[in-house]
Motif scaffolding. Structure first.
Motif, short mmCIF file in Angstrom:
data_model
loop_
_atom_site.label_atom_id
_atom_site.label_comp_id
_atom_site.label_asym_id
_atom_site.label_seq_id
_atom_site.Cartn_x
_atom_site.Cartn_y
_atom_site.Cartn_z
N LEU A 191 -95.41 -30.17 80.08
CA LEU A 191 -94.67 -31.03 79.16
C LEU A 191 -93.26 -30.39 78.96
O LEU A 191 -92.23 -31.19 78.42
CB LEU A 191 -95.06 -31.37 77.82
N PHE A 192 -93.12 -28.91 79.41
CA PHE A 192 -91.69 -28.52 78.86
C PHE A 192 -90.89 -28.53 80.12
O PHE A 192 -90.75 -27.65 80.77
CB PHE A 192 -92.01 -26.94 78.71
N LEU A 193 -90.41 -29.60 80.33
CA LEU A 193 -89.35 -30.04 81.57
C LEU A 193 -88.28 -29.31 81.32
O LEU A 193 -87.75 -28.95 82.59
CB LEU A 193 -89.26 -31.53 81.63
N GLN A 194 -87.81 -28.88 80.19
CA GLN A 194 -86.47 -28.31 80.14
C GLN A 194 -86.56 -26.97 80.61
O GLN A 194 -85.66 -26.24 80.98
CB GLN A 194 -86.02 -28.48 78.74
N CYS A 195 -87.64 -26.42 81.09
CA CYS A 195 -87.74 -24.92 81.65
C CYS A 195 -88.09 -25.08 83.07
O CYS A 195 -88.17 -23.87 83.67
CB CYS A 195 -88.79 -24.26 80.69
N HIS A 196 -88.49 -26.19 83.35
CA HIS A 196 -89.21 -26.13 85.12
C HIS A 196 -88.34 -25.74 86.02
O HIS A 196 -88.68 -25.19 87.01
CB HIS A 196 -89.48 -27.49 85.29
N ASN A 197 -86.98 -25.66 85.65
CA ASN A 197 -85.98 -25.40 87.00
C ASN A 197 -85.41 -24.02 86.42
O ASN A 197 -84.25 -23.44 87.30
CB ASN A 197 -84.79 -26.36 86.99
N LYS A 198 -85.85 -23.43 85.49
CA LYS A 198 -85.33 -21.95 85.20
C LYS A 198 -85.94 -20.88 85.94
O LYS A 198 -87.11 -21.23 86.82
CB LYS A 198 -85.50 -21.76 83.79
N ARG A 199 -85.36 -19.79 86.26
CA ARG A 199 -85.98 -18.79 86.96
C ARG A 199 -86.82 -17.93 85.82
O ARG A 199 -86.34 -17.39 85.09
CB ARG A 199 -85.02 -17.80 87.59
N MET A 200 -88.17 -18.10 86.08
CA MET A 200 -89.11 -17.60 85.07
C MET A 200 -90.00 -16.29 85.63
O MET A 200 -90.54 -16.39 86.56
CB MET A 200 -90.21 -18.66 84.72
N LEU A 201 -89.99 -15.27 84.74
CA LEU A 201 -90.89 -14.23 85.01
C LEU A 201 -92.20 -14.63 84.38
O LEU A 201 -92.58 -14.95 83.18
CB LEU A 201 -90.41 -13.03 84.09
N VAL A 202 -93.59 -14.33 85.19
CA VAL A 202 -94.56 -14.78 85.02
C VAL A 202 -95.64 -13.67 84.87
O VAL A 202 -95.73 -12.74 85.75
CB VAL A 202 -95.18 -15.91 86.04
N SER A 203 -96.26 -13.72 83.66
CA SER A 203 -97.12 -12.66 83.52
C SER A 203 -98.84 -13.00 83.21
O SER A 203 -98.92 -13.95 82.73
CB SER A 203 -96.87 -11.88 82.24
N GLY A 204 -99.75 -12.30 83.90
CA GLY A 204 -101.06 -12.67 83.72
C GLY A 204 -101.75 -12.04 85.09
O GLY A 204 -101.45 -11.07 85.47
N GLN A 205 -102.78 -12.97 85.41
CA GLN A 205 -103.45 -12.27 86.38
C GLN A 205 -104.15 -13.28 87.29
O GLN A 205 -104.06 -14.61 86.52
CB GLN A 205 -104.65 -11.29 86.26
N GLY A 206 -104.75 -13.25 88.36
CA GLY A 206 -105.36 -14.38 88.96
C GLY A 206 -104.05 -15.07 89.94
O GLY A 206 -103.06 -14.46 89.95
N PRO A 207 -104.12 -16.41 90.18
CA PRO A 207 -103.45 -17.05 91.19
C PRO A 207 -102.31 -17.59 90.22
O PRO A 207 -101.81 -18.82 90.09
CB PRO A 207 -104.26 -18.47 91.45
#
Length: 413
Positions: free
Chosen positions: A125-141
């Protein structure tokens, strides 16, 4: 009554019995399963079920026997669910379709991917962030999950530490012998926290570097930017229950560490653009929409008036369901609501959400809290301690008793 020849009742091994038609009434025959009537005469459901997974249906990778009993009651003679059902978990280190396949195998019934709501699912639902360059943290896929949520330009922690190896210094074995800092690495514009990582020290350090440098971790520390880059986080569970006798650290513990470090270093509070997973209202709104869509696909014309949320964790499952019920009551009084990002949300036909606590996971009937003792609040910082929200509408031994309770409440027993 005679047993239906050659038809075993579902995967749990019970039999279905055929009740003959009544000639005087003209009513068709129907199936009887241990006191529950299943047949064409059954009225469309006006309620939906939200199941937690860990501690309710499974412990680790082992199914809880009561779950098989419960789903034996929820399926009709064709193996279809008799009511709309979603599985709402705070897990997020797995793909939606993989979790659906896992549940299908464990429960012995078909679970569709869109019935599985992972902790980060509302990030769609957070469309305003979908085109940003995002650092992703977690594990798995991680990359696959981020892209499925709509984020097309993501950077992993491993990619960041490869670009800036001098940032990751805790593990002596991984310290670089020589460094060649990059000056062509595009700035990071936001952070996705999808679940607990494996190397907490690396993730905490590099996330802090990105926040303090405004997305340019190769630069030196100047004035700390505030407000900082947008942070989207899911799964606030401090603890969760697996095969071990004691609870394990959840992503909520990782968030607690990050918030404490940020506050200690900057003197300011870490803020979230979005915080989802149970007990957030956003997650229950998302689940309600999925329940409604499922009912429409099945051709059930009656509106879904009530939700039952079945879980094992008072802080996430009970608190969340009660918080959403409070939200629904406010909406009924005309205190309007908006969707994420200010978008108008579709009016809800749902009038209430009841919380059902089971004793097969985090909560036990032997817990000190069951005797009225005051336990520490394990909820997230952004959710205030409200004792009334921690009290379940109903407490039962297991998920089978929970389903029987719902059926009695709805007049289906």
């Amino acid at each position: 009554m005679a047993a239906l020849s050659g038809l075993a009742a579902l995967r749990a091994g019970r039999r279905l019995w055929k009740l003959p038609a009544r000639p005087s009434s003209g009513l068709p025959g129907c199936w009887l399963r241990r006191g529950y009537i299943v047949g064409r005469a059954e009225s469309p459901p006006t309620f939906g079920l939200l199941f937690d997974i860990d501690g309710v249906l499974v412990r680790g990778h082992r199914v809880i026997p009561a779950a098989l009993e419960a789903f034996g009651k929820l399926l009709n003679s064709q193996g279809q669910l008799r009511v709309p059902v979603v599985f709402v978990t705070n897990a997020g280190n797995i793909l939606q379709h993989s979790k659906a396949q896992e549940l299908s195998g464990l429960l012995g019934c078909k679970v569709d991917p869109d019935q599985v709501i992972l902790s980060h699912s509302p990030m769609k639902l957070f469309l305003q962030c979908h085109n940003k360059r995002m650092l992703v943290s977690g594990q798995g896929p991680l990359v696959e999950n981020a892209r499925a949520l709509g984020f097309q330009n993501v950077v992993t922690i491993d990619e960041l530490r490869t670009a800036f190896p001098e940032l990751d210094m805790v593990d002596l074995e991984r310290r670089p012998k020589t460094t060649h800092p990059r000056n062509d690495f595009p700035a990071i514009e936001g952070i996705l926290l999808l679940g607990e990582p494996v190397r907490w020290e690396t993730n905490l350090q590099l996330i802090m570097d990105v926040l303090l440098s405004n997305g340019n971790p190769g630069t030196g520390l100047g004035t700390v930017p505030y407000p900082h880059l947008p942070v989207l986080a899911s799964n606030m569970d401090l603890l969760w229950m697996a095969e071990a006798k004691m609870p394990r650290f959840g992503h909520g513990t990782f968030l607690l560490c990050l918030e404490a470090i940020y506050r200690k270093v900057t003197g300011k509070e870490l803020k979230y653009e979005g915080l989802m997973g149970k007990p957030s209202i956003l997650t229950y709104q998302y689940a309600e929409d999925v329940i409604r869509q499922q009912a429409e696909r099945r051709g059930w014309s009656a509106p879904i008036r009530k939700l039952y949320a079945i879980g094992d964790n008072p802080v996430s499952d009970v608190y969340g369901a009660n918080l959403y019920n409070q939200h629904l009551q406010m909406a009924k009084r005309g205190e309007g609501e908006c969707g994420t990002g200010g978008q108008q949300k579709r009016p809800s036909a749902t009038q209430s959400c009841a919380s059902i606590l089971v004793c097969t996971g985090i909560h036990s009937s032997q817990d000190p809290g069951s005797e009225g003792a005051q336990l520490p609040f394990h909820g997230h910082r952004d959710f205030s301690f409200s004792p009334e929200l921690l009290k379940a509408s109903h407490v039962v031994d297991d998920v089978d008793e929970a389903v029987q309770l719902v059926f009695r409440q709805e007049g289906w027993a």
